[in-house]
Design an enzyme around this catalytic site. Structure first.
Site, PDB file in Angstrom:
ATOM      1  N   SER A 138      96.978  58.548  32.323  1.00 33.98           N
ATOM      2  CA  SER A 138      97.785  58.402  33.538  1.00 33.98           C
ATOM      3  C   SER A 138      97.522  57.039  34.186  1.00 33.98           C
ATOM      4  O   SER A 138      96.381  56.707  34.489  1.00 33.98           O
ATOM      5  CB  SER A 138      97.466  59.509  34.536  1.00 33.98           C
ATOM      6  OG  SER A 138      97.866  60.764  34.031  1.00 33.98           O
ATOM      7  N   ARG A 191      90.905  61.152  42.942  1.00 30.86           N
ATOM      8  CA  ARG A 191      90.564  60.180  41.894  1.00 30.86           C
ATOM      9  C   ARG A 191      89.613  59.092  42.402  1.00 30.86           C
ATOM     10  O   ARG A 191      89.711  57.935  42.007  1.00 30.86           O
ATOM     11  CB  ARG A 191      91.824  59.539  41.304  1.00 30.86           C
ATOM     12  CG  ARG A 191      92.791  60.535  40.678  1.00 30.86           C
ATOM     13  CD  ARG A 191      92.206  61.252  39.475  1.00 30.86           C
ATOM     14  NE  ARG A 191      93.151  62.224  38.955  1.00 30.86           N
ATOM     15  CZ  ARG A 191      93.166  63.528  39.303  1.00 30.86           C
ATOM     16  NH1 ARG A 191      92.249  63.997  40.140  1.00 30.86           N
ATOM     17  NH2 ARG A 191      94.051  64.340  38.802  1.00 30.86           N
ATOM     18  N   GLU A 225      95.612  54.113  38.858  1.00 28.23           N
ATOM     19  CA  GLU A 225      94.563  55.091  38.551  1.00 28.23           C
ATOM     20  C   GLU A 225      93.664  54.532  37.453  1.00 28.23           C
ATOM     21  O   GLU A 225      92.461  54.743  37.437  1.00 28.23           O
ATOM     22  CB  GLU A 225      95.180  56.422  38.096  1.00 28.23           C
ATOM     23  CG  GLU A 225      94.149  57.488  37.779  1.00 28.23           C
ATOM     24  CD  GLU A 225      94.766  58.847  37.506  1.00 28.23           C
ATOM     25  OE1 GLU A 225      94.271  59.546  36.597  1.00 28.23           O
ATOM     26  OE2 GLU A 225      95.738  59.230  38.192  1.00 28.23           O
TER      27      GLU A 225
END
Length: 297
Positions: free
Chosen positions: A220, A171, A290
């Site tokens: 998320s 990520r 995130e």
């Protein structure tokens, strides 16, 4: 920042533009300036002439983002229809504009008999966003399919970067601040459209069953730590359904935060920090955000 200091443009340039309607959480302040360029030349000229001390931030579908209540200084660039094209090419290559959605990329691939990019169907963002953050789901990541991308640097210089040059990790990429991904090429493999559609249907059904897709959410919230699932750590820390102001930890999927209707971005961020604190106390693990948090508090 006075309008007189901004370059002239052919696209849409708006002052004090509310960002809440443009992000999934439906909260947060305004952009000092919001720019939707007419095309690449318009954007490149604007970036080149914009004073170097003016910050620039790209905005896609606003899915993985908290815009803080104080708004975003400088210029927010939103790539519109001019950057939303997807074109199949020889050798199972997909040429994609930075403003194209994951759904458009995957459905265009299906129609062209290109497999291997079905997981993009489940990423609620644009090519520019998931190239920047190495978006992934259902066993695939952007680094697995990206060959290279065209990036407009803050200086206005247009460069092509290979997947190796992006320095991908989980990520994360090494793209510099203020850089905007305007196009990317993905490598697929030959496939049957019916099989590709079946895999997309499987992914879509799985998401629908497990995630609060019809809520005001940002996707998320936390990265999965090595060897752990973020949602499980949140659940074990007793945070399922936890609420601060108008923000709540989803009861359906505990790695999702929800705006129940009147949450401020401060509520949402405070809830995320409370979750991080409780997980640290319970498991000793530091959850990392995130979701991107931008703007002034």
């Amino acid at each position: 920042m006075m309008a007189a200091t901004l370059p002239s443009v052919r696209g849409k340039l708006k002052a004090a533009a509310p960002l809440a309607p443009l992000v999934w959480f439906k909260s947060g302040g305004a952009a000092e300036w919001l720019f939707e360029p007419a095309d690449l030349d318009d954007l490149q000229g604007f970036m080149r002439e914009l004073p170097a001390d003016v910050p620039v931030m790209a905005l896609g579908l606003g899915s993985n983002m908290i815009v803080r209540d104080g708004g975003v200084p400088g210029v927010v660039v939103r790539l519109g229809k001019a950057f939303a094209k997807v074109e199949p090419a020889a050798g199972e290559i997909l040429g994609c504009g930075g403003g194209a959605s994951g759904i458009l990329v995957s459905s265009t691939a299906r129609d062209a008999g290109i497999a291997g990019v079905e997981f993009l169907r489940s990423i609620p963002g644009t090519v520019g966003g998931f190239v920047r953050m190495n978006g992934g789901a259902y066993g695939g990541e952007v680094k697995d399919i990206l060959t290279d991308c065209d990036v407009l640097l803050r200086s206005g210089e247009l460069v092509t970067l290979s997947v190796q040059e992006l320095g991908y990790s989980y990520r994360h990429s090494e793209l510099p601040d203020g850089a905007i991904v305007v196009a990317a090429r993905f490598q697929g493999r030959p496939g049957e459209p019916a099989d590709i559609q079946a895999e997309m249907d499987r992914i879509s059904a799985s998401r629908e069953a497990s995630q609060p897709l019809r809520s005001k959410t940002g996707g998320s919230t936390f990265k999965n730590p090595d060897g752990h699932k973020a949602w499980q750590l949140v659940d074990e820390a007793g945070c399922r359904g936890l609420q601060i102001g108008g923000a709540q930890v989803s009861e359906k999927h505990t790695n999702f935060l929800l705006n129940l209707g009147d949450a401020t971005s401060a509520d949402i961020e405070a809830l995320g920090e409370e979750v991080r604190k409780r997980v640290k106390e319970k498991s000793g693990i530091d959850l990392q955000w995130e979701i991107q948090r931008v703007g002034k508090i």
